[in-house]
Design a protein around this motif. Structure first.
Motif, mmCIF file in Angstrom:
data_model
loop_
_atom_site.group_PDB
_atom_site.id
_atom_site.type_symbol
_atom_site.label_atom_id
_atom_site.label_comp_id
_atom_site.label_asym_id
_atom_site.label_seq_id
_atom_site.Cartn_x
_atom_site.Cartn_y
_atom_site.Cartn_z
ATOM 1 N N LEU A 1 -12.904 18.374 2.142
ATOM 2 C CA LEU A 1 -12.863 17.910 3.682
ATOM 3 C C LEU A 1 -12.684 16.612 3.786
ATOM 4 O O LEU A 1 -12.080 15.821 4.597
ATOM 5 N N GLY A 2 -13.814 15.704 3.157
ATOM 6 C CA GLY A 2 -13.670 14.211 3.313
ATOM 7 C C GLY A 2 -12.497 13.697 2.610
ATOM 8 O O GLY A 2 -11.985 12.721 3.375
ATOM 9 N N GLU A 3 -11.980 14.166 1.492
ATOM 10 C CA GLU A 3 -10.851 13.671 0.980
ATOM 11 C C GLU A 3 -9.725 14.109 2.189
ATOM 12 O O GLU A 3 -8.716 12.843 2.322
ATOM 13 N N ALA A 4 -9.244 14.972 2.549
ATOM 14 C CA ALA A 4 -8.494 15.293 3.683
ATOM 15 C C ALA A 4 -8.643 14.372 4.703
ATOM 16 O O ALA A 4 -7.667 13.861 5.538
ATOM 17 N N PHE A 5 -9.744 14.281 5.279
ATOM 18 C CA PHE A 5 -10.158 13.348 6.516
ATOM 19 C C PHE A 5 -9.570 11.974 6.294
ATOM 20 O O PHE A 5 -9.225 11.338 7.212
ATOM 21 N N ASN A 6 -9.797 11.453 4.821
ATOM 22 C CA ASN A 6 -9.648 10.285 4.820
ATOM 23 C C ASN A 6 -7.808 10.055 4.443
ATOM 24 O O ASN A 6 -7.417 8.769 5.046
ATOM 25 N N ARG A 7 -7.314 11.007 3.977
ATOM 26 C CA ARG A 7 -5.687 10.806 3.705
ATOM 27 C C ARG A 7 -4.870 11.145 5.054
ATOM 28 O O ARG A 7 -3.802 10.617 4.764
ATOM 29 N N LEU A 8 -5.341 11.830 5.880
ATOM 30 C CA LEU A 8 -4.320 12.167 6.962
ATOM 31 C C LEU A 8 -4.135 11.255 8.166
ATOM 32 O O LEU A 8 -3.746 11.562 9.230
ATOM 33 N N ASP A 9 -4.773 10.085 8.025
ATOM 34 C CA ASP A 9 -4.220 9.029 8.958
ATOM 35 C C ASP A 9 -4.587 9.504 10.365
ATOM 36 O O ASP A 9 -3.811 9.334 11.311
ATOM 37 N N PHE A 10 -5.969 9.576 10.526
ATOM 38 C CA PHE A 10 -6.499 10.063 12.017
ATOM 39 C C PHE A 10 -6.482 8.732 12.766
ATOM 40 O O PHE A 10 -6.416 8.801 13.845
ATOM 41 N N PHE B 1 0.588 -1.292 0.043
ATOM 42 C CA PHE B 1 -0.112 0.031 -0.075
ATOM 43 C C PHE B 1 0.785 1.242 -0.152
ATOM 44 O O PHE B 1 1.972 1.469 0.668
ATOM 45 N N TYR B 2 0.736 2.381 -0.790
ATOM 46 C CA TYR B 2 0.951 3.559 -0.848
ATOM 47 C C TYR B 2 0.101 4.576 -0.464
ATOM 48 O O TYR B 2 -0.730 4.970 -1.069
ATOM 49 N N ARG B 3 0.401 4.984 0.968
ATOM 50 C CA ARG B 3 -0.491 6.233 1.281
ATOM 51 C C ARG B 3 0.499 7.070 1.955
ATOM 52 O O ARG B 3 0.976 7.300 2.832
ATOM 53 N N GLU B 4 0.259 8.431 1.482
ATOM 54 C CA GLU B 4 1.034 9.548 1.988
ATOM 55 C C GLU B 4 0.059 10.164 3.037
ATOM 56 O O GLU B 4 -1.061 9.810 3.205
ATOM 57 N N LYS B 5 0.608 10.628 3.933
ATOM 58 C CA LYS B 5 0.249 11.185 5.370
ATOM 59 C C LYS B 5 0.199 12.649 5.043
ATOM 60 O O LYS B 5 0.328 13.580 6.190
ATOM 61 N N TRP B 6 0.177 13.025 3.930
ATOM 62 C CA TRP B 6 -0.062 14.624 3.746
ATOM 63 C C TRP B 6 -1.117 14.691 2.342
ATOM 64 O O TRP B 6 -1.247 13.848 1.844
ATOM 65 N N ILE B 7 -1.435 16.034 2.240
ATOM 66 C CA ILE B 7 -2.329 16.195 1.036
ATOM 67 C C ILE B 7 -2.117 17.710 0.587
ATOM 68 O O ILE B 7 -2.055 18.603 1.192
ATOM 69 N N TYR B 8 -2.343 17.813 -0.732
ATOM 70 C CA TYR B 8 -2.371 19.114 -1.499
ATOM 71 C C TYR B 8 -3.678 19.547 -1.153
ATOM 72 O O TYR B 8 -4.848 19.140 -1.151
ATOM 73 N N VAL B 9 -3.791 21.108 -0.914
ATOM 74 C CA VAL B 9 -4.990 21.753 -0.608
ATOM 75 C C VAL B 9 -5.139 22.663 -1.616
ATOM 76 O O VAL B 9 -4.504 23.568 -1.903
ATOM 77 N N SER C 1 1.409 24.588 -0.379
ATOM 78 C CA SER C 1 -0.047 24.198 -0.348
ATOM 79 C C SER C 1 -0.224 22.875 0.027
ATOM 80 O O SER C 1 -1.097 22.199 -0.472
ATOM 81 N N ILE C 2 0.706 22.210 1.224
ATOM 82 C CA ILE C 2 0.475 21.059 1.703
ATOM 83 C C ILE C 2 0.064 20.703 3.198
ATOM 84 O O ILE C 2 0.697 21.662 3.842
ATOM 85 N N LEU C 3 -0.921 20.135 3.531
ATOM 86 C CA LEU C 3 -1.122 19.852 4.888
ATOM 87 C C LEU C 3 -0.701 18.496 5.510
ATOM 88 O O LEU C 3 -0.991 17.410 4.549
ATOM 89 N N PHE C 4 -0.175 18.419 6.550
ATOM 90 C CA PHE C 4 0.526 17.291 6.805
ATOM 91 C C PHE C 4 0.930 17.313 8.289
ATOM 92 O O PHE C 4 0.838 18.402 9.033
ATOM 93 N N TRP C 5 1.227 16.137 8.833
ATOM 94 C CA TRP C 5 1.770 16.139 10.339
ATOM 95 C C TRP C 5 3.197 16.485 10.561
ATOM 96 O O TRP C 5 3.828 16.041 9.407
ATOM 97 N N LYS C 6 3.671 17.077 11.379
ATOM 98 C CA LYS C 6 5.085 17.857 11.235
ATOM 99 C C LYS C 6 5.869 16.613 11.138
ATOM 100 O O LYS C 6 7.005 16.867 10.350
#
Length: 353
Positions: free
Chosen positions: A98-107, A76-84, A319-324
């Motif tokens: 919002l739904g796409e970001a919620f799914n991608r950021l590995d909460f 599986f290839y899944r980044e823990k960041w997302i372009y906004v 323009s990327i949202l991510f965990w530091k």
């Protein structure tokens, strides 16, 4: 189900459906490449029997079957960041939701980190209040899966149940309102599914209400054994008034320290501006300002400052949202100057168009 594109312009990714939604896989792993080579050898040996077209069709079908059956080779290839993206471009149609970001950021993994737990819970609470209907069906399913994991974690670890009770209360109130307005098509999915979810929330609320804190047996140093100045220093580290009250109920000594006027004055000065609490002065019987009542009175009129051990970050350059701590592929010469911490409310505001 893998997708094998026939167009040479296809990105070549394969997508596999999981309980958390569709996940992208790397096109080939070493084990799968070895299997493909064997399949190609078989196709060459059968060239005398089959025509070229039949051979290609059979090889592709075997390749698909091999991919479906060989789950160990799926990577599986899944980044823990997302372009906004707020606007459509020629390279990218549509924008990030919002739904796409919620799914991608590995909460799901974030709630296992004590530094991020309160942040994720607060974010879920804000979504429950105003943005629940803006989530896609997959994002809503992921939302309730994460909520289930949060409740189970609290039941097992007894960690911050008050925060979860507030979240479930807001969510149940929102769902009651939305279910009544189901004729207006405000919810994604069948009404019976949402009724079951509401029943599950009520069950969680009852379980948290009956939650009994486990008494830990410890023969070593306890909180009561600490000197008064250390206990007082601990209370001054709290940023939530309810946490101070709760800790003050442990022992008579802590209760005495939790009623200190100077402690509540510092708390008011931290959360509110001087102009704000000057408008709502509450004198005590002796003529002094009752800072404890002031804090809870001001809390009704003004928002308090939020503190989190770790938050999402936004890179203004990329323009990327991510965990530091996970980072992102930044192209700036000095990435640290481009980072901006994102509060839960700011996270939601990023996806309001």
């Amino acid at each position: 189900m893998p997708f094998l594109g026939q167009d040479w312009r296809s990105p070549g990714w394969r997508w596999v459906k999981t309980e958390d939604g569709w996940k992208r896989c790397e096109p080939f792993s070493p084990a799968l490449e070895e299997g493909n080579n064997q399949l190609n050898d078989i196709s060459h040996t059968n060239e005398e029997v089959y025509s070229t077209e039949d051979c290609e069709f059979a090889a592709k079908k075997r390749k698909k079957d091999h991919f479906r059956n060989n789950t160990d080779s799926q990577c599986f290839y899944r980044e823990k960041w997302i372009y906004v993206h707020k606007e459509s471009t020629r390279e990218r149609h549509g924008y990030c939701t919002l739904g796409e970001a919620f799914n991608r950021l590995d909460f799901s993994s974030a709630i296992q980190d004590i530094r991020r737990f309160n942040y994720v819970v607060k974010l879920l609470q804000l979504i429950a209040k105003s943005q629940l209907t803006s989530l896609s069906g997959a994002a809503q399913k992921n939302y309730f899966n994460i909520l289930d994991k949060i409740v189970q974690k609290v039941m097992e670890d007894q960690y911050n149940p008050r925060l979860i009770k507030d979240l479930l209360q807001d969510l149940s109130s929102t769902l009651c309102i939305l279910i009544r307005g189901v004729g207006k098509s405000v919810l994604v999915g069948n009404i019976n599914i949402w009724i079951c979810r509401l029943e599950t929330i009520l069950l969680w609320q009852q379980q948290l209400k009956n939650l009994q804190m486990n008494k830990q047996v410890n023969n070593g140093l306890t909180l009561s054994d600490l000197p008064l100045h250390m206990l007082n220093n601990i209370l001054y580290r709290f940023s939530d008034g309810w946490d101070i009250i709760t800790l003050g109920q442990v022992t008579p000594t802590l209760y005495m320290l939790s009623e200190d006027r100077q402690l509540w004055k510092k708390l008011c000065q931290y959360h509110f501006a001087e102009k704000q609490f000057c408008r709502h002065l509450i004198p005590s019987e002796k003529g002094h300002i009752d800072w404890k009542l002031m804090y809870f009175a001001l809390q009704k009129y003004y928002p308090i400052k939020e503190q989190y051990g770790d938050t999402l970050h936004f890179c203004r350059h990329c323009s990327i949202l991510f965990w530091k701590d996970t980072g992102h592929p930044c192209t700036a010469s000095d990435p640290n100057t481009c980072l901006m911490p994102v509060s839960p409310q700011h996270f939601i505001d990023l996806f309001k168009f």
